[in-house]
Motif scaffolding. Structure first.
Motif, PDB file in Angstrom:
ATOM      1  N   ASN A  81      75.221   7.924  65.668  1.00  0.00           N
ATOM      2  CA  ASN A  81      74.088   8.479  64.906  1.00  0.00           C
ATOM      3  C   ASN A  81      73.931   7.843  63.539  1.00  0.00           C
ATOM      4  N   PHE A  82      74.521   6.710  63.352  1.00  0.00           N
ATOM      5  CA  PHE A  82      74.433   6.029  62.060  1.00  0.00           C
ATOM      6  C   PHE A  82      72.965   5.727  61.753  1.00  0.00           C
ATOM      7  N   PRO A  83      72.505   6.057  60.539  1.00  0.00           N
ATOM      8  CA  PRO A  83      71.094   5.819  60.222  1.00  0.00           C
ATOM      9  C   PRO A  83      70.813   4.348  59.926  1.00  0.00           C
ATOM     10  N   ALA A  84      70.695   3.571  60.979  1.00  0.00           N
ATOM     11  CA  ALA A  84      70.389   2.151  60.795  1.00  0.00           C
ATOM     12  C   ALA A  84      69.491   1.704  61.932  1.00  0.00           C
ATOM     13  N   THR A  85      68.548   0.845  61.625  1.00  0.00           N
ATOM     14  CA  THR A  85      67.676   0.324  62.674  1.00  0.00           C
ATOM     15  C   THR A  85      68.366  -0.873  63.333  1.00  0.00           C
ATOM     16  N   ILE A  89      70.990  -3.822  61.653  1.00  0.00           N
ATOM     17  CA  ILE A  89      72.298  -4.160  62.226  1.00  0.00           C
ATOM     18  C   ILE A  89      72.357  -5.640  62.626  1.00  0.00           C
ATOM     19  N   GLN A 127      65.880   3.409  65.427  1.00  0.00           N
ATOM     20  CA  GLN A 127      67.245   3.741  65.004  1.00  0.00           C
ATOM     21  C   GLN A 127      68.180   3.504  66.189  1.00  0.00           C
ATOM     22  N   ILE A 128      69.378   3.045  65.899  1.00  0.00           N
ATOM     23  CA  ILE A 128      70.331   2.670  66.945  1.00  0.00           C
ATOM     24  C   ILE A 128      70.600   3.845  67.904  1.00  0.00           C
ATOM     25  N   GLU A 130      68.524   5.937  68.989  1.00  0.00           N
ATOM     26  CA  GLU A 130      67.391   6.167  69.903  1.00  0.00           C
ATOM     27  C   GLU A 130      67.436   5.216  71.093  1.00  0.00           C
TER      28      GLU A 130
END
Lengths: 222, 273
Positions: A81-85, A89, A127-128, A130
């Motif tokens: 759930n890390f908030p990164a697209t 990354i 987001q990763i 998703e």
């Protein structure tokens, strides 16, 4: 041309000897699969190769620039759930030791290129968390490939993925090896899912138990 | 005169202007470092360093030296020690923070007890007193905040990389240890400059709350960083207004605003789902 030389390597993990007396060479353009049971030392060997583990003794000689080595770890989805697209990354893959910490025009061009190659353009701003397991693994592969490596080291990249996604992923690796001459070293449990016949198999059980062509390996296994 | 008019009237005074300038600068920095600490699961470091800051302030009061001169080096050293030991302990790194914070608090209490006791200076540092900040403190705080923001922006991409995947950064040849120490240094400075505003007991909330709220509302690291700054500054201003109008401690008022915003963000994200 020899790209990796490992000689009499011994490495410990948590106080136990994980691998010992390991020696082999890898030529440029080879596709090497490390097989073996859990705890046989496959991951330890790869981690030692990329500098994440210290060796007790022996030699590792890489005949390429360190920047030309890339790595895809086994459990790279620990923080799902890390908030990164996906883009954030993937772009980290261009970071290098002596490079300024900014992204330049070439980096953005490399990003476009790798997204097209791996058909992930539609998901780069998501987001990763998703993404599906297969999409996430492609993102991680894109991060590893964006730095244009000559040697790609993968540690069980398809663990937890279903058979169809696994096959698709291995097809991409096969294509990269055949068309771009990318040298691949991969620890894997699912050798059967890899369709390429050019694979060299190294079977680990603390020491090297087998080192040869996949066809010979299959015969031996039968 | 209504409460709001009274607050507007207070804005004319230099002590209130100093509080607003300093508060915004500190909130900005705390929000940035908070994003990294929350995502790296080092949230409790701020709390541990708050206790260390309390001990160092007690020491500064006893020695009759300016608090910043004592607190900055001690908190920075404590921050490095916590980081190094935590990493060696792996997942049980919180034990180090618990031990350091309990030890520091005990040291501070003993020093305070055997000297002047819990006088107004100690109370102000424990629970914050933003309105009593001197101009020199404001200059140091704002100066350090500007330096921290510049460093953060320069190393933004690397800090993101280290926060997301430290092992991969190592493989890429990035000097991970340098960035870990940068994060520790950053945290220590935020704790020291923020302690007058929030108090050593509540300083960790300034670091943790904005990031936790922002994480619920955003999808990327960049969005989270920006949202965290916005939340931090807005909550600070609301907390300051509420504390001035109701004559409450500023640090505690800001924390109550954070809690209200966090609850709102939880409800909001549930509705959106």
């Amino acid at each position: 041309m020899e790209i990796v030389r490992i000689k009499d390597l011994r490495t410990s993990y948590n106080g136990h000897i994980a691998i010992k007396n390991v020696s082999f060479n890898i030529e440029k353009g080879e596709y090497v699969c490390l097989v073996g049971e859990n705890g046989s030392g496959k991951s330890t060997l790869l981690k030692t190769l990329v500098g994440l583990n210290k060796k007790d003794n022996g030699e590792i000689i890489l005949n390429i620039e360190p920047d030309k080595v890339s790595y895809l770890a086994q459990n790279n989805m620990t923080e799902i759930n890390f908030p990164a697209t996906a883009k954030e990354i993937i772009m980290t893959g261009v970071q290098k030791h002596k490079k300024l910490p900014f992204y330049n025009k070439e980096d953005h061009e490399a990003f476009e290129e790798i997204c097209n190659e791996l058909s992930i353009k539609s998901i780069i701003n998501k987001q990763i968390s998703e993404l599906s397991g297969g999409q996430r693994q492609r993102v991680m592969l894109a991060r590893a490939l964006i730095r244009k490596p000559e040697l790609l080291i993968l540690d069980e990249p398809c663990s937890g993925l279903d058979s169809i996604i696994t096959k698709e992923f291995y097809k991409i690796l096969d294509k990269l090896n055949k068309e771009k001459g990318l040298t691949i070293i991969m620890a894997t449990h699912d050798l059967n899912e890899i369709e390429s016949e050019n694979i060299r198999v190294i079977c680990m059980a603390t020491v090297v138990k087998f080192d040869g062509n996949v066809i010979e390996w299959n015969k031996q296994e039968k | 005169m209504s409460n709001l008019e009274m607050f507007i009237d207070l804005l004319k005074y230099p002590f209130m202007q100093r509080a607003i300038i300093c508060g915004i600068a500190i909130s900005f920095c705390a929000a940035l470092i908070g994003v990294i600490l929350v995502l790296k699961r080092y949230s409790m470091i701020g709390h541990g360093l708050g206790e260390v800051a309390f001990a160092s302030l007690s020491l500064a009061l006893v020695l009759g030296m300016p608090e910043m001169y004592i607190a900055i080096p001690i908190v920075i050293i404590a921050s490095f020690i916590i980081l190094i030991i935590s990493q060696k302990q792996g997942e049980s790194g919180d034990i180090t923070i618990a031990l350091v914070s309990a030890g520091a608090l005990a040291f501070g209490v003993i020093i305070t007890a055997i000297t002047n006791g819990f006088n107004i200076d100690v109370y102000n540092y424990m629970f914050g007193s933003i309105l009593t900040m001197k101009t020199s403190y404001v200059i140091i705080s704002v100066g350090l905040s500007i330096i921290l923001v510049i460093i953060y922006l320069i190393f933004y991409n690397r800090l993101f990389m280290i926060t997301y995947d430290e092992k991969y950064a190592k493989v890429c040849g990035i000097n991970v240890t340098f960035y870990q120490f940068l994060i520790a240094l950053f945290t220590a400075i935020v704790v020291v400059i923020g302690m007058r505003m929030m108090g050593t007991m509540l300083i960790s909330s300034l670091i943790v709350f904005p990031a936790v709220i922002a994480r619920r509302l955003t999808h990327s690291f960049k969005e989270m960083s920006v949202m965290s700054i916005i939340i931090s500054i807005i909550c600070f201003l609301f907390g300051l207004i509420i504390s001035s109008i109701l004559n409450l401690p500023t640090g505690a008022s800001i924390v109550m605003v954070y809690i209200a915003v966090l609850l709102f963000s939880i409800i909001w994200t549930k509705i959106l789902k």
